[in-house]
Design a protein around this motif. Structure first.
Motif, PDB file in Angstrom:
ATOM      1  N   THR A 119       0.848  -1.190   0.000  1.00 47.87           N
ATOM      2  CA  THR A 119       0.000   0.000   0.000  1.00 47.87           C
ATOM      3  C   THR A 119       0.883   1.239   0.000  1.00 47.87           C
ATOM      4  O   THR A 119       1.923   1.283   0.656  1.00 47.87           O
ATOM      5  CB  THR A 119      -0.937   0.031   1.214  1.00 47.87           C
ATOM      6  N   ALA A 120       0.471   2.250  -0.779  1.00 37.54           N
ATOM      7  CA  ALA A 120       1.199   3.520  -0.878  1.00 37.54           C
ATOM      8  C   ALA A 120       0.442   4.588  -0.097  1.00 37.54           C
ATOM      9  O   ALA A 120      -0.791   4.630  -0.107  1.00 37.54           O
ATOM     10  CB  ALA A 120       1.339   3.935  -2.340  1.00 37.54           C
ATOM     11  N   ARG A 171       6.136  10.410   0.998  1.00 39.62           N
ATOM     12  CA  ARG A 171       5.795   9.137   0.399  1.00 39.62           C
ATOM     13  C   ARG A 171       6.103   8.051   1.433  1.00 39.62           C
ATOM     14  O   ARG A 171       7.155   8.076   2.069  1.00 39.62           O
ATOM     15  CB  ARG A 171       6.592   8.869  -0.882  1.00 39.62           C
ATOM     16  N   ALA A 172       5.192   7.113   1.577  1.00 37.13           N
ATOM     17  CA  ALA A 172       5.411   6.011   2.516  1.00 37.13           C
ATOM     18  C   ALA A 172       4.755   4.759   1.948  1.00 37.13           C
ATOM     19  O   ALA A 172       3.773   4.842   1.206  1.00 37.13           O
ATOM     20  CB  ALA A 172       4.847   6.345   3.896  1.00 37.13           C
ATOM     21  N   PHE A 173       5.310   3.612   2.306  1.00 38.13           N
ATOM     22  CA  PHE A 173       4.828   2.344   1.775  1.00 38.13           C
ATOM     23  C   PHE A 173       4.817   1.295   2.879  1.00 38.13           C
ATOM     24  O   PHE A 173       5.686   1.285   3.755  1.00 38.13           O
ATOM     25  CB  PHE A 173       5.727   1.865   0.627  1.00 38.13           C
ATOM     26  N   TYR A 184       7.994  -1.545   6.339  1.00 35.66           N
ATOM     27  CA  TYR A 184       7.587  -0.166   6.047  1.00 35.66           C
ATOM     28  C   TYR A 184       8.761   0.612   5.467  1.00 35.66           C
ATOM     29  O   TYR A 184       9.934   0.288   5.696  1.00 35.66           O
ATOM     30  CB  TYR A 184       7.072   0.534   7.311  1.00 35.66           C
ATOM     31  N   LEU A 185       8.431   1.636   4.711  1.00 33.65           N
ATOM     32  CA  LEU A 185       9.423   2.528   4.114  1.00 33.65           C
ATOM     33  C   LEU A 185       8.869   3.941   4.174  1.00 33.65           C
ATOM     34  O   LEU A 185       7.761   4.198   3.715  1.00 33.65           O
ATOM     35  CB  LEU A 185       9.696   2.128   2.668  1.00 33.65           C
ATOM     36  N   SER A 186       9.624   4.863   4.764  1.00 37.04           N
ATOM     37  CA  SER A 186       9.204   6.258   4.925  1.00 37.04           C
ATOM     38  C   SER A 186      10.155   7.160   4.158  1.00 37.04           C
ATOM     39  O   SER A 186      11.377   7.115   4.370  1.00 37.04           O
ATOM     40  CB  SER A 186       9.202   6.635   6.414  1.00 37.04           C
ATOM     41  N   LEU A 187       9.595   8.012   3.272  1.00 32.00           N
ATOM     42  CA  LEU A 187      10.397   8.821   2.355  1.00 32.00           C
ATOM     43  C   LEU A 187       9.901  10.263   2.324  1.00 32.00           C
ATOM     44  O   LEU A 187       9.019  10.605   1.532  1.00 32.00           O
ATOM     45  CB  LEU A 187      10.325   8.241   0.939  1.00 32.00           C
TER      46      LEU A 187
END
Length: 299
Positions: A119-120, A171-173, A184-187
């Protein structure tokens, strides 16, 4: 003045923290690639923490604080992705063997019961949902448990992420497997640069390479936006960054401390510790035990 610390770290485990009051002079990727230095901050009571300065300009950085003592230095390649093409072109830079490995990792996860999906998250409401799922997950990661470097969940950090989302600068995924979030990835977005702020994953899913699978899935979506010029992996080395990066800048992080006896002793101790750690790492690498030692330190 912000409170910081000189860390004594063995692998992924922090053994000791010695607090110091330091100003921070952080270099963004554009700064690291540019010829000119950004404006130097006023030092704190104990000095300055310098993050990701270009090695070629280190003498100029030190000259901004005459008489201060340098230490705790770490040199590294600051990896980044030049996003001037499309995702297919990016993937083409990998060897056939690496592409096959990446596909195999995704297939292996997809073949688990329930498969996986990503999920984005970019709007404030979506970032709220991201935080609700990612913060409990972050608390279980070794980055949070051993280094205190998990996804920040304090009010100021949450407010900053939501404000960035309001301006379309976030942006996060999340990668979901087995009906729950597992990576999780936080950008944050700075201009046209995506900043690799936080990546974490459920340690129970480490064997499924969920961080790698999420990275590829996120990059495909980000390339499709055709908005960003770079993906900045920020300071520090790492196999993950080296694998996915297309370019790098030679950078260093260090502290410049006021020349008190206590500060000199602290930096001397840190230097001796780093030298001993480097010798032990080299010995473990020669004996073939390095991988096992790293796994042990993450427990």
């Amino acid at each position: 003045m912000p409170r910081h610390a000189i860390d004594f770290t063995l692998g992924s485990r922090r053994l000791l923290r010695v607090p110091r009051d330091l100003a921070t002079w952080g270099f963004g990727l554009d700064d690291a690639l540019a010829r000119d230095l950004p404006c130097a901050p006023t030092p704190g009571p104990d000095g300055v923490r310098v993050l990701s300065a270009p090695i070629a300009r280190l003498a100029d950085v030190a000259a901004c604080y005459p008489g201060f003592v340098a230490g705790a230095r770490q040199d590294y390649r600051r990896h980044y992705i030049a996003m001037d093409g499309d995702f297919a072109g990016y993937m083409a830079r990998f060897s056939g063997k690496t592409r096959a490995t990446l596909r195999r990792k995704a297939r292996k996860l997809a073949d688990r019961p329930g498969g996986y999906h990503v999920t984005a998250h970019r709007t404030p409401a979506e970032i709220e949902a991201f935080l609700a799922a990612a913060l409990p997950l972050s608390a279980r990661t070794y980055q949070a448990r051993l280094l205190g470097a998990g996804l920040p969940g304090d009010a100021a950090a949450r407010r900053g992420m939501l404000e960035a989302a309001e301006d379309d600068r976030m942006r996060a995924f999340l990668l979901h497997a087995g009906g729950m979030p597992v990576a999780y990835l936080s950008l944050p977005v700075s201009g046209r640069t995506l900043v690799y702020a936080h990546l974490g994953y459920d340690p129970d899913f480490a064997q499924w390479s969920v961080g790698t699978v999420l990275q590829i899935e996120a990059l495909e979506r980000l390339f499709a936006e055709a908005r960003f010029a770079r993906f900045d992996f920020t300071e520090g080395e790492g196999a993950h960054k080296a694998l996915f990066g297309t370019h790098h800048a030679l950078c260093t992080s260090l502290v410049l401390l006021s020349p008190t006896l206590a500060n000199r002793a602290l930096l001397g101790a840190r230097g001796a510790f780093d030298a001993g750690t480097a010798r032990a790492k080299a010995l473990a690498a020669r004996s073939g035990a390095l991988g096992g030692v790293r796994a042990l330190l993450r427990r």
